[in-house]
Enzyme design. Sequence first.
Site, PDB file in Angstrom:
ATOM      1  CG  ASP A  38     -30.096  99.249  83.818  1.00 45.53           C
ATOM      2  OD1 ASP A  38     -30.138  99.786  82.711  1.00 45.53           O
ATOM      3  OD2 ASP A  38     -29.055  99.139  84.496  1.00 45.53           O
ATOM      4  CG  ASP A 237     -26.483 100.259  87.278  1.00 41.58           C
ATOM      5  OD1 ASP A 237     -27.376 100.344  86.415  1.00 41.58           O
ATOM      6  OD2 ASP A 237     -25.275 100.330  87.012  1.00 41.58           O
ATOM      7  CG  ASP A 241     -31.444 102.555  85.683  1.00 42.38           C
ATOM      8  OD1 ASP A 241     -31.968 102.478  84.563  1.00 42.38           O
ATOM      9  OD2 ASP A 241     -30.339 102.055  85.965  1.00 42.38           O
TER      10      ASP A 241
HETATM   11  P1  ADP Z   1     -27.833 102.595  78.714  1.00 47.29           P
HETATM   12  O1  ADP Z   1     -29.285 102.479  79.089  1.00 47.29           O
HETATM   13  O2  ADP Z   1     -27.304 101.303  78.157  1.00 47.29           O
HETATM   14  O3  ADP Z   1     -26.986 103.148  79.825  1.00 47.29           O
HETATM   15  P2  ADP Z   1     -27.768 105.223  77.287  1.00 47.29           P
HETATM   16  O4  ADP Z   1     -29.189 105.687  77.238  1.00 47.29           O
HETATM   17  O5  ADP Z   1     -26.862 105.917  78.236  1.00 47.29           O
HETATM   18  O6  ADP Z   1     -27.733 103.605  77.454  1.00 47.29           O
HETATM   19  O7  ADP Z   1     -27.143 105.322  75.827  1.00 47.29           O
HETATM   20  C1  ADP Z   1     -27.803 104.745  74.716  1.00 47.29           C
HETATM   21  C2  ADP Z   1     -26.838 104.551  73.574  1.00 47.29           C
HETATM   22  O8  ADP Z   1     -26.272 105.823  73.180  1.00 47.29           O
HETATM   23  C3  ADP Z   1     -25.642 103.686  73.914  1.00 47.29           C
HETATM   24  O9  ADP Z   1     -25.908 102.310  73.786  1.00 47.29           O
HETATM   25  C4  ADP Z   1     -24.610 104.189  72.902  1.00 47.29           C
HETATM   26  O10 ADP Z   1     -24.805 103.556  71.666  1.00 47.29           O
HETATM   27  C5  ADP Z   1     -24.919 105.662  72.771  1.00 47.29           C
HETATM   28  N1  ADP Z   1     -24.043 106.444  73.667  1.00 47.29           N
HETATM   29  C6  ADP Z   1     -24.363 107.006  74.852  1.00 47.29           C
HETATM   30  N2  ADP Z   1     -23.315 107.647  75.388  1.00 47.29           N
HETATM   31  C7  ADP Z   1     -22.282 107.481  74.509  1.00 47.29           C
HETATM   32  C8  ADP Z   1     -20.903 107.907  74.471  1.00 47.29           C
HETATM   33  N3  ADP Z   1     -20.345 108.614  75.446  1.00 47.29           N
HETATM   34  N4  ADP Z   1     -20.181 107.544  73.398  1.00 47.29           N
HETATM   35  C9  ADP Z   1     -20.715 106.825  72.393  1.00 47.29           C
HETATM   36  N5  ADP Z   1     -21.974 106.388  72.370  1.00 47.29           N
HETATM   37  C10 ADP Z   1     -22.753 106.712  73.404  1.00 47.29           C
HETATM   38 MG    MG Z   2     -27.348 100.556  84.230  1.00 50.95          MG
END
Ligand code: ADP
Ligand code: MG
Length: 292
Positions: A38, A237, A241
Site C-alpha cells: 500500500d 496499514d 487494506d
Molecule cells: P488511499 O488508498 O491513498 O488511502 P482512498 O481510497 O482513501 O486513498 O482515497 C482515494 C482518493 O480520494 C484520495 O487520494 C483523495 O484524492 C480522495 N479523498 C478521499 N478522502 C478524501 C477526503 N476526506 N477529502 C478529500 N479527498 C479525499
Molecule cells: Mg495506507
Amino acid sequence: ATPTSIMAGSGRAAEFGILFKGGEHLEQTHHIDTVVVDKTGTVTNGKPELTDVIVSDGIDEAEFLALIGSSEKQSEHPLAEAIVQGIQQKNIALLNVDKFEAIPGFGVKAIVQGKEILVGTRKLMSKYDVNISNDLSVMEKLEANGKTAMLASIDGQYAGLVAVADTIKETSKRAIKRLKDMNIEVIMMTGDNERTANAIGAEVGVNHVIAEVLPEGKAEEVKKLQASGKKVAMVGDGINDAPALAVANIGMAIGTGTDVAMEAADITLIRGDLNSIADAIIMSHKTMRNIK
Ligand code: ADP
Ligand code: MG
C-alpha cells in the site's frame, strides 16, 4: 515440518519485530514471489501536510479555506486531517457544518452555511458535473511532484484546490531494492491518482503501480494476481487494506497502523520499516531449509 524449527524461526523473527501469528505462516512466506505494498502509511510515513492552496478568480482564500476545513473536519481520512491542520495553522476559524457525507475513495460532501461543498478527486467533480478545466494543468503539475491535489467546489462551481504532500520513509527505497534483488516482484497499490502514485512509485523503484483503486477493489487486485499463479504477500496499514490482507497468501500489517489491519493480517511488522518484509522472507527460507 518440525514444530521445533518453526518455533525457533518464529522466535528469532520476533526479536526483529516480525510477529507471525502462527507457524504455518512461516511456511507460506517461503513461497512468496510477489509483494504488494500500500502507498500511504506503508511506503510513505502517512502523515501528509498541506502544501498548496490555489483559489479561482473572485474567490476569497480565507473563506474558501474556512468552508473546506469545516467540511474536512468531519472526515477521519488522513488527507482530511492534513487539510484541517494546515488550515488551523493559518488561524482560520472553522464553521458549523449542517450536513456531512464521506464518499469513500472520492472525497467529502457537506453543507456549510447553506452552501454545498465538495472536496475530492476529479471523479467526484465529474460525478457532480463541476467544470474543473481551469486548474487541470496545475493539478497535473502538483501530482507529477508526488503531491495529492484535491479539488473543491462551492454550490456546484469549481472554487479551487488544496494539495498535500506525504514524505517517503527513509528506508522504503532500499527495502524495495532488497526484494527485487531476491527476484520478487514489487507492486505498489493505492487509491490515490495515477500521476501521484507513479511519481512515488518511481522514486522508490517498484516494478509496477496500480492506482485509483477504490476501497473495495484492493482485495480484487490481489485475487487477480493469485489467479495468474502468483503467491502474494500484501503489506498495508489501513482499514482499507484489511480485505486484501485477508485474501493474500500472506498479509503483513504495519505495526503503527490500524488495529483492523493487524487483525486481518498473518504477520505484524512492528517496526514499520519495509526492510522487515525481506527479513521475514529470508527467515522463512532459513527455517524451511532447516526442516528439509
Ligand atoms: P488511499 O488508498 O491513498 O488511502 P482512498 O481510497 O482513501 O486513498 O482515497 C482515494 C482518493 O480520494 C484520495 O487520494 C483523495 O484524492 C480522495 N479523498 C478521499 N478522502 C478524501 C477526503 N476526506 N477529502 C478529500 N479527498 C479525499
Ligand atoms: Mg495506507
